[in-house]
Write a protein that holds these residues in place. Structure first.
Motif, short mmCIF file in Angstrom:
data_model
loop_
_atom_site.label_atom_id
_atom_site.label_comp_id
_atom_site.label_asym_id
_atom_site.label_seq_id
_atom_site.Cartn_x
_atom_site.Cartn_y
_atom_site.Cartn_z
N UNK A 202 0.85 -1.18 0.00
CA UNK A 202 0.00 0.00 0.00
C UNK A 202 0.89 1.24 0.00
N UNK A 203 0.29 2.40 -0.15
CA UNK A 203 1.05 3.65 -0.06
C UNK A 203 1.15 4.05 1.40
N UNK A 204 2.34 4.41 1.80
CA UNK A 204 2.56 4.83 3.19
C UNK A 204 3.25 6.18 3.20
N UNK A 205 2.65 7.09 3.91
CA UNK A 205 3.18 8.45 3.98
C UNK A 205 4.48 8.45 4.78
N UNK A 206 5.39 9.31 4.38
CA UNK A 206 6.65 9.45 5.10
C UNK A 206 6.36 9.82 6.55
N UNK A 207 6.93 9.05 7.47
CA UNK A 207 6.65 9.27 8.90
C UNK A 207 7.14 10.63 9.39
N UNK A 208 8.22 11.10 8.82
CA UNK A 208 8.75 12.41 9.23
C UNK A 208 7.77 13.53 8.87
N UNK A 209 7.14 13.40 7.68
CA UNK A 209 6.15 14.41 7.27
C UNK A 209 4.96 14.38 8.20
N UNK A 210 4.47 13.17 8.53
CA UNK A 210 3.33 13.04 9.43
C UNK A 210 3.65 13.58 10.82
N UNK A 211 4.87 13.33 11.28
CA UNK A 211 5.25 13.82 12.61
C UNK A 211 5.32 15.35 12.62
N UNK A 212 5.90 15.93 11.58
CA UNK A 212 5.95 17.38 11.48
C UNK A 212 4.55 17.97 11.43
N UNK A 213 3.65 17.33 10.68
CA UNK A 213 2.28 17.82 10.58
C UNK A 213 1.58 17.76 11.94
N UNK A 214 1.82 16.68 12.69
CA UNK A 214 1.19 16.54 14.01
C UNK A 214 1.70 17.59 14.98
N UNK A 215 2.99 17.85 14.93
CA UNK A 215 3.58 18.87 15.81
C UNK A 215 3.05 20.26 15.46
N UNK A 216 2.89 20.51 14.18
CA UNK A 216 2.38 21.81 13.73
C UNK A 216 0.94 22.00 14.18
N UNK A 217 0.13 20.94 14.07
CA UNK A 217 -1.27 21.02 14.50
C UNK A 217 -1.37 21.30 16.00
N UNK A 218 -0.49 20.67 16.77
CA UNK A 218 -0.51 20.87 18.21
C UNK A 218 -0.16 22.31 18.57
N UNK A 219 0.85 22.86 17.89
CA UNK A 219 1.24 24.25 18.14
C UNK A 219 0.11 25.21 17.74
N UNK A 220 -0.55 24.92 16.63
CA UNK A 220 -1.66 25.77 16.19
C UNK A 220 -2.82 25.73 17.17
N UNK A 221 -3.08 24.57 17.72
CA UNK A 221 -4.17 24.45 18.68
C UNK A 221 -3.88 25.25 19.94
N UNK A 222 -2.64 25.23 20.37
CA UNK A 222 -2.27 26.02 21.55
C UNK A 222 -2.43 27.51 21.28
N UNK A 223 -2.01 27.95 20.10
CA UNK A 223 -2.15 29.36 19.74
C UNK A 223 -3.62 29.74 19.59
N UNK A 224 -4.41 28.83 19.06
CA UNK A 224 -5.84 29.09 18.90
C UNK A 224 -6.53 29.24 20.25
N UNK A 225 -6.16 28.41 21.20
CA UNK A 225 -6.73 28.52 22.55
C UNK A 225 -6.36 29.85 23.19
N UNK A 226 -5.14 30.29 22.98
CA UNK A 226 -4.70 31.58 23.52
C UNK A 226 -5.47 32.73 22.89
N UNK A 227 -5.74 32.63 21.59
CA UNK A 227 -6.51 33.67 20.90
C UNK A 227 -7.95 33.71 21.42
N UNK A 228 -8.55 32.55 21.59
CA UNK A 228 -9.92 32.49 22.13
C UNK A 228 -9.98 33.11 23.52
N UNK A 229 -8.97 32.84 24.30
CA UNK A 229 -8.92 33.36 25.66
C UNK A 229 -8.85 34.88 25.66
N UNK A 230 -8.00 35.43 24.79
CA UNK A 230 -7.85 36.90 24.72
C UNK A 230 -9.14 37.56 24.23
N UNK A 231 -9.81 36.91 23.29
CA UNK A 231 -11.06 37.46 22.79
C UNK A 231 -12.14 37.45 23.88
#
Length: 613
Positions: A202-231
């Motif tokens: 089957x096709x398997x996505x590069x694990x490094x790309x998936x890990x980077x994407x997961x880390x980016x999503x986590x950082x965005x979620x933290x920033x989003x929570x901070x923005x909601x809090x300030x609003x």
């Protein structure tokens, strides 16, 4: 019989994992429903992946529908949310999909732009994914008796490139004949053959790309929570200050944004009625209605294309300035409308900054960013979207004091989203000490001066047109002006070959010239026009280059606006405004093209610039 490819031997796959990719409206959801033989996918657009599973033809089939992109919108123009969801699609069916189906409609022309867009989005998954792809054509009933192979050849090299990039693997679905299960059985067989060619992998996505994407999503979620809090903190502070300003009986709103952002739809949702025409217009539109115990006035300013503010027309700038004066004494709020489906780039930020600041820097304290098509976000919060889009959208939101709101265009009947918006507007008024926005008088005076200049220029053009019409009317030009068979009026080139002769009857009626002895002078009087003008047999009136060799005659080809006369065998400018384009002796064929633009003959290829003294 088991299928064989190299050392790989396997019976019919008991499990099959499929990802559907393609542009919006290509038919991904319909294709998913045909594959699963049931209405599993909602045909509404979404920005998130949708996963469905079912037993079909003795197989457990998982289908992931990735969100579609606009057919003419490249990866760089698409939202970060869309790109992340496409990356996510191949990880929703672990350990990975057996095949990626690239969905294309056969009834829509596949051109170079579409090919480049497909390549960009598929390459997000890495180059290796191409060996796991099949082109899936939908709307196959459109072909009639034409085979899919004939269609591919007729479409040209761009579609052929995509099919070849997929290893010449393709399949066509007839959407009007869903009961025919043979087309699905055939598709599943082609998928199995593709798996065999990939050594049962089957096709398997590069694990490094998936890990980077997961880390980016986590950082965005933290920033989003901070923005909601300030609003939330800002809104709580505003509510604590609200007293007499609370629940304004009247609200005046201006909508600004680019074209197709959804300003008209937003105005209709706010007023809870179809008040605004969805067609684009270059003028401000004003609508009023009683909503939620308030008298609400909404002004829709004309939208702009993605061009720098200095390149837009004066009319559009004037209309944007006019928008804030159509609801006197001024708007309580300016809503900056942005569609969440489109990528917000640095060009968008610069355009918003330039257009908003036409109203003056003070307007920013009276602005709210209004996101439209919120249904596209799915389960993604607006704060996550803001963080994912990057610093340009974040800059605009911060410039508006972190004030923003999102409208779901698919649930117009939900009045809670409008009530919340009206509350945010009142809170903004409170932050501005109960004051509305009022444009600086100096800005208005400058705008009025530019308008006056434009009006004066318009009047000058009218007077000029009227004056010229009096000089030479259409009836007066009906008199025949004949030319003798001499060299008068001949147009000669250095080649020495005579071209077509001309007659005054074929001249534009507004040509301000007359023949007077040896000259073609400007202007003609009414008496001159009424007389028949004939030329003798001398060389007067000829148009010559330096060599004096004859070219084609041009009176029939005169443009009505050319400020030249014939004198002493050459053409002279009758206006000081005619600008010489080069040094004496340089070639200037553009002048001849102007002279001959109404004629039937081609202009001479070379005429010396010093012919025009």
């Amino acid at each position: 019989m088991p299928l064989k490819t190299g050392d790989c031997e396997t019976p019919k796959l008991s499990e099959m994992r499929i990802v559907l990719m393609g542009y919006k409206g290509a038919g991904k959801s319909s294709a998913g429903n045909i594959i699963l033989n049931r209405e599993e996918f909602d045909l509404k657009r979404t920005a998130q992946c949708v996963k469905r599973q079912r037993e079909v033809a003795d197989r457990h089939i998982t289908v992931i529908e990735a969100p579609g992109w606009w057919i003419d919108e490249s990866v760089d123009q698409s939202s970060e949310l869309l790109k992340q969801e496409i990356l996510l699609s191949v990880s929703l069916c672990p350990p990975g999909p057996h095949v990626v189906l690239l969905v294309i409609r056969v009834d829509i022309r596949f051109k170079e732009d579409e090919r480049k867009v497909f390549q960009g989005f598929v390459d997000l998954l890495s180059e290796r994914v191409w060996s796991h792809t099949i082109v899936l054509f939908t709307q196959g009933d459109f072909l009639g008796d034409t085979s899919i192979e004939q269609h591919i050849e007729r479409e040209g090299e761009d579609l052929q490139w995509l099919v070849e990039k997929c290893g010449n693997r393709y399949h066509v679905l007839n959407n009007m004949n869903r009961s025919d299960d043979t087309q699905i059985k055939d598709l599943l067989k082609k998928i199995e053959e593709t798996v065999m060619k990939n050594k049962c992998c089957h096709f398997e996505m590069d694990r490094n790309i998936l890990q980077m994407m997961e880390e980016k999503k986590q950082a965005e979620e933290e920033s989003a929570m901070e923005r909601r809090k300030r609003m939330s903190q800002r809104r709580e502070m505003s509510r604590s200050q609200m007293n007499d300003f609370h629940h304004l009986s009247e609200l005046r709103i201006v909508l600004m944004g680019s074209r197709r952002a959804g300003k008209s739809s937003a105005g209709n949702i706010i007023l809870n009625r179809e008040e605004f025409d969805l067609k684009t217009t270059d003028q401000c539109m004003k609508r009023q209605r009683e909503v939620a115990d308030r008298h609400i006035t909404v002004i829709e300013a004309p939208g702009w294309w993605w061009t720098p503010v200095e390149q837009i027309s004066e009319i559009l700038q004037q209309e944007i300035l006019l928008s804030v004066s159509l609801c006197p004494p001024g708007p309580h709020i300016v809503l900056l409308v942005i569609c969440v489906e489109h990528r917000f780039t640095v060009n968008d930020r610069e355009a918003f900054q330039a257009y908003v600041e036409l109203l003056g820097e003070r307007v920013w304290s009276h602005t709210i960013v209004l996101f439209t098509h919120g249904d596209f976000l799915g389960d993604t919060s607006i704060e996550q979207h803001i963080e994912r889009e990057g610093e340009d959208l974040q800059w605009l939101v911060e410039k508006c004091g972190n004030r923003y709101h999102v409208l779901n265009n698919k649930i117009i009947s939900d009045d809670t989203q409008i009530k919340d918006l009206l509350e945010k507007i009142e809170e903004t008024v409170t932050q501005n000490n109960g004051c509305h926005f009022e444009i600086d008088k100096k800005i208005l005076e400058e705008a009025e001066e530019r308008t006056a200049e434009g009006q004066r220029a318009k009047e000058r053009r009218k007077k000029l047109h009227k004056s010229r019409s009096q000089i030479m009317s259409e009836d007066e030009m009906s008199d025949t002006v004949s030319l003798a068979s001499s060299d008068y009026g001949s147009f000669r080139s250095r080649s020495g070959s005579d071209k077509a002769s001309f007659s005054a009857s074929s001249c534009s009626r507004d040509t301000p010239y007359n023949f007077n002895g040896t000259e073609l002078q400007q202007p003609l009087s009414e008496d001159d026009i009424s007389d028949t003008v004939s030329l003798g047999s001398s060389d007067y009136g000829s148009f010559r280059s330096n060599s004096g060799i004859d070219n084609s005659s041009v009176y029939s080809s005169c443009s009505k606006d050319l400020p030249y006369n014939f004198r002493d065998g050459s053409v002279h400018s009758t206006s000081e405004s005619v600008e010489k384009s080069g040094p004496k002796g340089s070639k200037n064929p553009s002048m001849i093209l102007k002279l001959l633009k109404r004629g039937k003959q081609n202009p001479p290829e070379e005429i010396e610039h010093n012919t025009f003294l």
